[in-house]
Design a protein around this motif. Structure first.
Motif, PDB file in Angstrom:
ATOM      1  N   CYS A  86       0.830  -1.207   0.000  1.00 19.47           N
ATOM      2  CA  CYS A  86       0.000   0.000   0.000  1.00 19.47           C
ATOM      3  C   CYS A  86       0.867   1.260   0.000  1.00 19.47           C
ATOM      4  CB  CYS A  86      -0.922   0.003   1.208  1.00 19.47           C
ATOM      5  SG  CYS A  86      -2.299  -1.169   1.120  1.00 19.47           S
ATOM      6  N   THR A  90       0.604   4.074  -2.949  1.00 18.23           N
ATOM      7  CA  THR A  90      -0.213   5.207  -2.529  1.00 18.23           C
ATOM      8  C   THR A  90      -0.202   6.328  -3.564  1.00 18.23           C
ATOM      9  OG1 THR A  90      -0.577   6.835  -0.765  1.00 18.23           O
ATOM     10  CG2 THR A  90       1.704   6.249  -1.228  1.00 18.23           C
ATOM     11  N   ARG A 142      -7.093   2.359   4.602  1.00 18.09           N
ATOM     12  CA  ARG A 142      -6.338   3.000   3.525  1.00 18.09           C
ATOM     13  C   ARG A 142      -7.281   3.621   2.501  1.00 18.09           C
ATOM     14  NH1 ARG A 142      -0.575   1.998   4.197  1.00 18.09           N
ATOM     15  NH2 ARG A 142      -0.519   3.426   2.437  1.00 18.09           N
TER      16      ARG A 142
END
Length: 211
Positions: A86, A90, A142
């Motif tokens: 992640c 991003t 997230r």
């Protein structure tokens, strides 16, 4: 335009099914592996998941996370490896699709109890289900990554037949018309590539079961 997909932790049996399915549909597949092994992917890169960088995953339409760990000391890596992926994805448009677990599916629409909480859940699988559930909990926080978490049915069969048919479900544990919670790795791979190609379940957990 060439369609590019990366499969991380690509030596596992689910990963190999996803690679074969994607390649058969015309995807250009790059397999990231910790150790060299035979692969159907057009490109193979030997690199530990924790060593992957933004540049390694730059330009892919989708990244499939097929990481798996089963020993007690390695179980926390379900969370740490996913967090690392992640972090390096991003702010990009690249989709991140995770090969998930069934233990965190909810038993009903109240979402108060999970499959792993049932009294008949096999105790030998509880540590794994718990670790994967914790990774999903962290993933839900997230908002900066285009993730999709795909849980298989309860009976996830490595050598099951490829029927080409499946039911796409949501957060709840789902049975088919025969009262079964079952899917083969091959049919799961079909669902995974279908989601990459046509799905829009961004920042959602979905599940699949044999039709």
């Amino acid at each position: 335009m060439k369609k590019n997909i990366a499969v991380v932790a690509a030596n596992g049996r689910v990963a190999r099914k996803v690679i074969a399915e994607a390649k058969a549909r015309g995807w250009d597949v790059t397999a990231f592996v910790r150790k060299e092994a035979p692969s159907d992917a057009q490109h193979v890169i030997v690199k530990d998941i924790f060593d992957l960088t933004k540049d390694d995953l730059k330009g892919f339409d989708a990244v499939v996370d097929a990481f798996g760990a089963w020993t007690e000391e390695a179980l926390p890596q379900h969370s740490t490896t996913l967090a690392h992926l992640c972090d390096i994805l991003t702010g990009t448009e690249t989709r991140l699709l995770i090969v998930g677990g069934a233990g965190s599916l909810y038993l009903d629409g109240t979402h108060t109890a999970q499959v792993k909480d049932a009294p008949n859940f096999p105790p030998e699988f509880l540590p794994l289900a718990t670790a994967m559930g914790e990774a999903l909990t962290e993933l839900r926080k997230r908002d900066d990554v285009n993730w999709t978490y795909i849980s298989p049915a309860g009976d996830f069969q490595a050598d099951g037949e490829r029927t080409g048919k499946y039911i796409l479900a949501g957060e709840e544990f789902t049975l088919n018309s025969k009262g079964e919670s079952i899917i083969s790795y091959a049919d799961y791979a079909i669902a995974m590539v279908d989601e990459i190609e046509n799905g829009s379940h961004i920042k959602q957990r979905i599940s699949v079961v044999r039709a």
